[in-house]
Design a protein around this motif. Structure first.
Motif, PDB file in Angstrom:
ATOM      1  N   ASP A 159       0.794  -1.194   0.087  1.00 41.38           N
ATOM      2  CA  ASP A 159       0.061  -0.003  -0.006  1.00 41.38           C
ATOM      3  C   ASP A 159       0.796   1.129   0.207  1.00 41.38           C
ATOM      4  N   THR A 160       2.004   1.087   0.432  1.00 38.67           N
ATOM      5  CA  THR A 160       2.982   2.166   0.483  1.00 38.67           C
ATOM      6  C   THR A 160       3.318   2.980  -0.949  1.00 38.67           C
ATOM      7  N   GLU A 161       3.343   2.048  -1.882  1.00 39.35           N
ATOM      8  CA  GLU A 161       3.594   2.681  -3.246  1.00 39.35           C
ATOM      9  C   GLU A 161       2.695   3.614  -3.781  1.00 39.35           C
ATOM     10  N   VAL A 162       1.386   3.676  -3.088  1.00 40.56           N
ATOM     11  CA  VAL A 162       0.354   4.788  -3.713  1.00 40.56           C
ATOM     12  C   VAL A 162       0.941   6.206  -3.485  1.00 40.56           C
ATOM     13  N   LEU A 163       1.437   6.049  -2.260  1.00 35.80           N
ATOM     14  CA  LEU A 163       2.142   7.589  -1.946  1.00 35.80           C
ATOM     15  C   LEU A 163       3.152   8.282  -3.220  1.00 35.80           C
ATOM     16  N   ALA A 164       3.859   7.162  -3.628  1.00 36.03           N
ATOM     17  CA  ALA A 164       4.830   7.463  -4.734  1.00 36.03           C
ATOM     18  C   ALA A 164       4.218   7.958  -6.024  1.00 36.03           C
ATOM     19  N   HIS A 165       3.140   7.222  -6.144  1.00 28.92           N
ATOM     20  CA  HIS A 165       2.441   7.894  -7.336  1.00 28.92           C
ATOM     21  C   HIS A 165       1.560   9.158  -7.188  1.00 28.92           C
ATOM     22  N   LEU A 166       1.113   9.256  -5.971  1.00 31.79           N
ATOM     23  CA  LEU A 166       0.311  10.613  -5.839  1.00 31.79           C
ATOM     24  C   LEU A 166       1.333  11.662  -5.923  1.00 31.79           C
ATOM     25  N   ILE A 167       2.556  11.450  -5.388  1.00 32.87           N
ATOM     26  CA  ILE A 167       3.542  12.384  -5.436  1.00 32.87           C
ATOM     27  C   ILE A 167       4.122  12.735  -6.816  1.00 32.87           C
ATOM     28  N   ARG A 168       4.113  11.890  -7.372  1.00 30.48           N
ATOM     29  CA  ARG A 168       4.623  11.946  -8.955  1.00 30.48           C
ATOM     30  C   ARG A 168       3.455  12.741  -9.823  1.00 30.48           C
ATOM     31  N   ARG A 169       2.193  12.599  -9.409  1.00 26.22           N
ATOM     32  CA  ARG A 169       1.010  13.241 -10.198  1.00 26.22           C
ATOM     33  C   ARG A 169       1.029  14.650  -9.853  1.00 26.22           C
ATOM     34  N   SER A 170       1.393  15.059  -8.644  1.00 22.64           N
ATOM     35  CA  SER A 170       1.207  16.446  -7.979  1.00 22.64           C
ATOM     36  C   SER A 170       2.061  17.276  -8.993  1.00 22.64           C
TER      37      SER A 170
END
Length: 470
Positions: free
Chosen positions: A137-148
């Motif tokens: 579930d941790t990887e979700v944060l990486a994708h949200l950061i990348r999309r910001s």
């Protein structure tokens, strides 16, 4: 602790350092002191200011890293992690810190906790073209950061974190800075310390002590802390919510020498034992604790009751960790391999055995039998916490009520299952009083969901990404 044979496990421990020339070595010793929080895998990521270097693997910290590997990780900025798998399951791909590369540079993420809306967010991100490298579930944060579309890492995280629901203490690093954050309820602990001119962040203060860092303060719930060459800068990414640190941190998970939000864990466990003796006295000859997490409570019980405290159970610290055994039968056999009763202490005696929890009941039953086989005349079991009746969704691997014996059986029925002469659990009021988080403290809230069924967050929220609302 007997987490690996009792079926109650914390997800992980987080450690980070910024501004120290020996960052990899500091991380290594920090992970050693957090080993109790996760034994499945370990990893360290170091930045030399230009690129991220890392090593991680399955197993215990001393098995994963060699001196040569640590010496190859050169830099002053580091994030490290020990893991026990809950969300996402096992495998090397889920061992943290997770590391990502893009044309913007590198990113490393270490996470303690569990995101209850991770699957919903994953589905939305995948529909938008995201490809996940792990099942964590941790990887979700990486994708949200990348999309910001924000400019700095701190701004990107401040945009992403309010979308996450559940428990999290994050340590996120790029080539130049460390950013740490704690969920709005503070479900999982996170502390800040100083080591000379360097900053250190750890899941527990025992890790700060191990590396020689001086405790500064706890990271506040809903706080975002940025540490870079210019210093340490704090901001809030969300408004304050009801504080609810996990009560099991005090009862079971944290090391006794740690302080969690101004409360020493050993002292809290002693108070739980004393309160247990007040609520449920018993005539007995000796009081013993199940090593290691129940020793403090057993000492408190003995002091309050006047029953002599004795070492009635010995833990074999050199046997292979039983959590890796593939079947319940081997897990149960592992109890006898890991614990031995001291016949000279318990033979012919009325024994009161103090433990901190009963999850499935199998291990407790085997320990009671160990004491009887060693000649105990009576075995009375006292638990220094209420019955665990409800699953945890915040990073402890009890995700269904069916795993919990107290969800379907009464105290008297559990007593019959474990074969004890009597069994009692500490009351919920006794737990709160024993931990010592009263209403006069600004950080008084606790999460008691596994006992009460009242969760501080919605368990299955339907969070949507901001662009879906447009």
């Amino acid at each position: 602790m007997l987490a690996e044979i009792r079926g109650l496990n914390e997800e992980c421990g987080v450690f980070a350092v910024a501004g120290h020339a020996g960052a990899s070595e500091i991380c290594y010793y920090g992970l050693h002191s957090l080993q109790h929080r996760g034994q499945e895998g370990a990893g360290i990521v170091i930045s030399d200011g230009k690129r991220l270097q890392y090593h991680k693997g399955l197993g215990l910290v001393h098995d994963v890293f060699t001196r040569e590997q640590l010496e190859s990780l050169k830099g002053t900025l580091g994030v490290a992690h020990v893991r026990y798998a809950t969300a996402g399951g096992g495998g090397l791909q889920n061992v943290q810190p997770l590391v990502f590369q893009s044309h913007h540079g590198g990113l490393a993420i270490a996470h303690n906790g569990n995101l209850v809306n991770a699957e919903r967010l994953k589905e939305q991100l995948e529909d938008e073209g995201a490809i996940f490298q792990s099942t964590s579930d941790t990887e979700v944060l990486a994708h949200l950061i990348r999309r910001s579309r924000s400019r700095t890492l701190a701004e990107k995280m401040a945009n992403a974190l309010p979308l996450l629901k559940g428990a999290y203490s994050f340590a996120v690093m790029d080539e130049h800075q460390l950013v740490v954050a704690r969920d709005p309820h503070g479900l999982r602990p996170l502390s800040l310390g100083r080591l000379g001119d360097a900053w250190v962040v750890a899941s527990e203060t025992c890790a700060l002590d191990t590396v020689g860092a001086v405790f500064e303060r706890d990271i506040e719930p809903g706080e975002l802390l940025v540490i870079d060459e210019s210093g340490c800068h704090s901001q809030r990414f969300i408004s304050k919510a009801m504080r609810a640190i996990c009560s099991m941190e005090y009862v079971y998970f944290a090391r006794p020498d740690s302080d969690l939000e101004e409360i020493n864990v050993h002292a809290a466990r002693k108070r739980l034992g004393k309160r247990l003796a007040e609520e449920f006295p018993i005539e007995a000859d000796v009081a013993i604790g199940v090593p290691d997490s129940s020793i403090s409570a057993a000492i408190g019980y003995a002091e309050q009751s006047g029953i002599p405290y004795e070492v009635g159970l010995i833990k074999n610290r050199y046997i292979a960790r039983t959590f890796i055994q593939p079947s319940q039968a081997l897990r149960e056999r592992g109890v006898k391999m890991k614990l031995s009763a001291v016949r000279g202490v318990v033979a012919g005696q009325r024994v009161v055995m103090i433990d901190d929890s009963i999850v499935r009941g199998t291990t407790c039953r085997h320990i009671v039998q160990l004491l009887r086989d060693a000649g105990a005349k009576e075995v009375h079991v006292r638990i220094s916490a209420p019955p665990i009746k409800h699953p945890c969704f915040y990073g402890i691997d009890t995700s269904t009520s069916g795993e919990l014996i107290a969800s379907s059986l009464s105290v008297a029925e559990i007593c019959d299952v474990i074969g004890a002469d009597s069994l009692e659990f500490l009351s919920l009021e006794g737990l709160q009083a024993g931990i010592g988080r009263d209403a006069s403290m600004p950080q008084c809230g606790q999460c008691l969901a596994c006992y009460s069924g009242h969760y501080p967050t919605a368990i299955y929220p339907s969070t949507v990404l901001p662009y879906e609302k447009q």
